[in-house]
Design a protein around this motif. Structure first.
Motif, PDB file in Angstrom:
ATOM      1  N   ILE A   1       6.495  -7.976  -0.546  1.00  0.00           N
ATOM      2  CA  ILE A   1       6.728  -6.854   0.232  1.00  0.00           C
ATOM      3  C   ILE A   1       7.836  -6.307  -0.848  1.00  0.00           C
ATOM      4  CG2 ILE A   1       7.998  -5.609   2.009  1.00  0.00           C
ATOM      5  CD1 ILE A   1       6.882  -8.099   3.734  1.00  0.00           C
TER       6      ILE A   1
ATOM      7  N   GLU B   1       2.694  -4.769   0.218  1.00  0.00           N
ATOM      8  CA  GLU B   1       3.310  -3.647   0.950  1.00  0.00           C
ATOM      9  C   GLU B   1       4.510  -3.232   0.211  1.00  0.00           C
ATOM     10  OE1 GLU B   1       2.583  -6.058   3.364  1.00  0.00           O
ATOM     11  OE2 GLU B   1       0.865  -5.172   4.502  1.00  0.00           O
TER      12      GLU B   1
ATOM     13  N   GLY C   1       4.249   0.114   3.565  1.00  0.00           N
ATOM     14  CA  GLY C   1       4.183  -0.765   5.025  1.00  0.00           C
ATOM     15  C   GLY C   1       5.026  -0.014   6.012  1.00  0.00           C
TER      16      GLY C   1
END
Lengths: 415, 173
Positions: free
Chosen positions: A154, A289, A323
């Motif tokens: 992420i 993400e 995300g």
């Protein structure tokens, strides 16, 4: 007006070399793309030039400066086709002046060469039978080449600096680890995001830069914290002026680094450089993400739309996807703060904003000045603030479909 | 590639050529035909219009190159874009006049020689280098247009009147 592509020129690279061609074409003021083909007609890549600048370069695997270097050196390139682009074209930021880039490509300075790929410690996927590829318990395909858990990567991104990205990474990382997840915080900001707010030892340690340049292995650079499950990969010692040139690391160097990181942690949180240039974009391309950090303030809201458009372009290629959006430094009592958030988030699907929003709070500033998650500021931390990051972590793990629960108690993050 | 300094050197020295443009055109063609007499039949007997066309085109190119790096994002109309015009020019020289690649060297020599005569001491090493580089790039672009027959280049347009050189000499104001 839609963008039109008008054929201008076609020819053989036997008659004019690629550096000469792009230099000639960019004497003018039009957007020109040059497509390169192998003798069989197979397209090897494309360049976008205008007014002496290289604006973009791509090959099937690479994008940016490095793609340009690859194309300059590609001996298969036989023919070229030049097109003029007419119509609405979003003005990109140039990758550099063409002549300096050409010089850079021939000067052979060590940093401009892609780092040598590290010797494969694990068998390549192609060495194993396809039947070895099995879905992992978490539902993600874990290929034979990547045994063990393959965590979620992420990237935490912002359109401008000073929006509290690093503080968010640190506190969210802490809250996720608190929930029993193994978390790796990667400092991918050449200017030092995480490292800057941590201890001297972390600032001096090798890290991302040394891994990208092949001088250190990832495992040697990891710094365990006193918090169980929370590990830090520092930025390393980026040369002072190298931020812009971090493009030059090949996409494969970044993806190897991040993929290896994901093999050792359930969540890899990447603190990126602010803005949409260089390192930040290279990193984003290899993440699953992106969490966008929106500072609830008018100026920041405006540039945030740019970040969203940018992520939107990536999402068309499948990776990464947006995300969630974390609203930071929200000032409940200021109308301007409300308006800024409203402006920045208009037309976005509801639910994209992660809950709860993070208020503007002096305690957060204090905690980040010590380089610790707020949870470690024992005397001051109001439970509401730590609760906010816990709740954000809950939101995030629900979005990712990972998470469980134990806890622990510590005082300082690193030695 | 032309640097800002190159572009400035070209623009500055060109301003010195403008007042003597007719003489410069005379010098240029005299030198060109000296260097390669076989080129004479490619041109009309009365060279007046041809000379004016040459200087107008050079004027256009010099002006077209004169922009700072910081203005890279600005656009110009396609009919006034140096690259597109030069490509069209190159295609016409190939298709209509059967100009061969080697002729570009001769033209370059004649051009540098002319500038040297016209500019005297102002034709410094830097100015010479800048013109040489610019000519080399422009010539390469013209040559590369040899196969552009089917492409949608603007037909070689009449350059806008603003590139007409002021009439100078006894008849001028």
């Amino acid at each position: 007006m839609a963008m039109q592509k008008i054929a201008v020129l076609r020819g053989s690279l036997n008659d004019i070399s690629l550096p000469d061609l792009v230099q000639c074409l960019s004497l003018g003021r039009q957007y020109m793309t040059v497509e390169l083909e192998a003798s069989g007609g197979h397209v090897l890549g494309a360049l976008l030039v205008k007014s002496g600048m290289l604006l973009d370069a791509s090959t099937p695997q690479e994008r940016g400066k490095h793609a340009f270097f690859l194309l300059l050196g590609d001996s298969r390139a036989a023919n070229f086709a030049v097109f003029r682009l007419v119509g609405s074209l979003q003005t990109p930021r140039p990758l550099g002046r063409i002549d300096s880039l050409v010089l850079e490509s021939v000067s052979g300075e060590p940093d401009s060469a892609p780092p040598a790929p590290p010797a494969p410690a694990l068998p390549r996927a192609s060495d194993r039978a396809p039947s070895m590829t099995v879905p992992s318990a978490s539902g993600f395909p874990a290929s034979a080449a990547a045994p063990g858990p393959s965590g979620r990567i992420i990237a935490v991104c912002s359109s401008k600096g000073g929006v509290g990205k690093t503080t968010l990474v640190l506190n969210l990382g802490d809250a996720l680890a608190e929930r029993g997840l193994s978390v790796l915080l990667v400092d991918a900001d050449p200017m030092g995001g995480l490292g800057d707010s941590l201890t001297h030892r972390v600032r001096q340690a090798p890290g991302v830069y040394e891994i990208l340049t092949g001088r250190h292995a990832l495992a040697d650079c990891l710094i365990p914290t006193r918090l169980k499950g929370l590990t830090i990969l520092p930025a390393g010692q980026w040369p002072p002026d190298d931020g812009e040139d971090a493009w030059r690391f090949s996409a494969s160097a970044w993806s190897e680094l991040l993929d290896e990181a994901a093999r050792g942690a359930e969540v890899v949180l990447v603190d990126t450089a602010a803005g949409l240039q260089g390192v930040a974009t290279s990193v984003m391309r290899h993440c699953d993400e992106v969490l966008g950090v929106l500072q609830a303030e008018a100026l920041s809201a405006r540039s945030f739309r740019g970040l969203l458009n940018f992520i939107g372009q990536f999402s068309k290629e499948g990776r990464p996807r947006l995300g969630g959006i974390v609203v930071n430094m929200f000032h409940y009592q200021q109308g301007a703060s409300h308006h800024a958030v409203h402006d920045a988030l208009r037309d976005l699907p509801p639910g994209i904003v992660m809950q709860p929003v993070i208020p503007r709070d002096p305690v957060l500033v204090e905690a980040s000045s010590y380089g610790v998650p707020v949870a470690l500021l024992k005397e001051h931390a109001p439970s509401a603030l730590t609760g906010i990051f816990d709740s954000l972590a809950t939101d995030l793990s629900l979005r990712l479909g990972v998470g469980r629960g134990p806890s622990r108690q510590v005082t300082t993050l690193v030695d | 590639m032309l640097t800002e300094a190159d572009k400035k050197a070209i623009a500055r020295s060109w301003r010195l050529v403008l007042p003597i443009s007719e003489t410069a055109a005379d010098l240029f063609y005299r030198r060109l035909f000296e260097l390669n007499p076989s080129l004479v039949p490619l041109f009309p007997t009365d060279m007046t219009a041809q000379k004016r066309k040459l200087m107008k085109t050079l004027h256009f190119i010099v002006k077209g190159l004169d922009w700072p790096d910081s203005a890279w994002a600005e656009s110009v109309d396609e009919k006034e874009d140096v690259v597109l015009i030069v490509l069209a020019l190159g295609r016409r020289h190939r298709q209509l006049y059967r100009v061969e690649d080697r002729h570009y060297d001769t033209v370059g020599q004649a051009l540098l020689w002319t500038l040297e005569q016209g500019l005297g001491e102002a034709f410094t090493t830097e100015v010479r280098a800048a013109w040489k580089k610019a000519y080399w790039l422009i010539a390469m672009l013209m040559k590369s247009a040899r196969d552009a027959g089917e492409m949608e280049l603007p037909l070689m347009p009449e350059l806008p009147a603003e590139y007409d050189l002021p009439a100078v000499g006894p008849a001028g104001p």
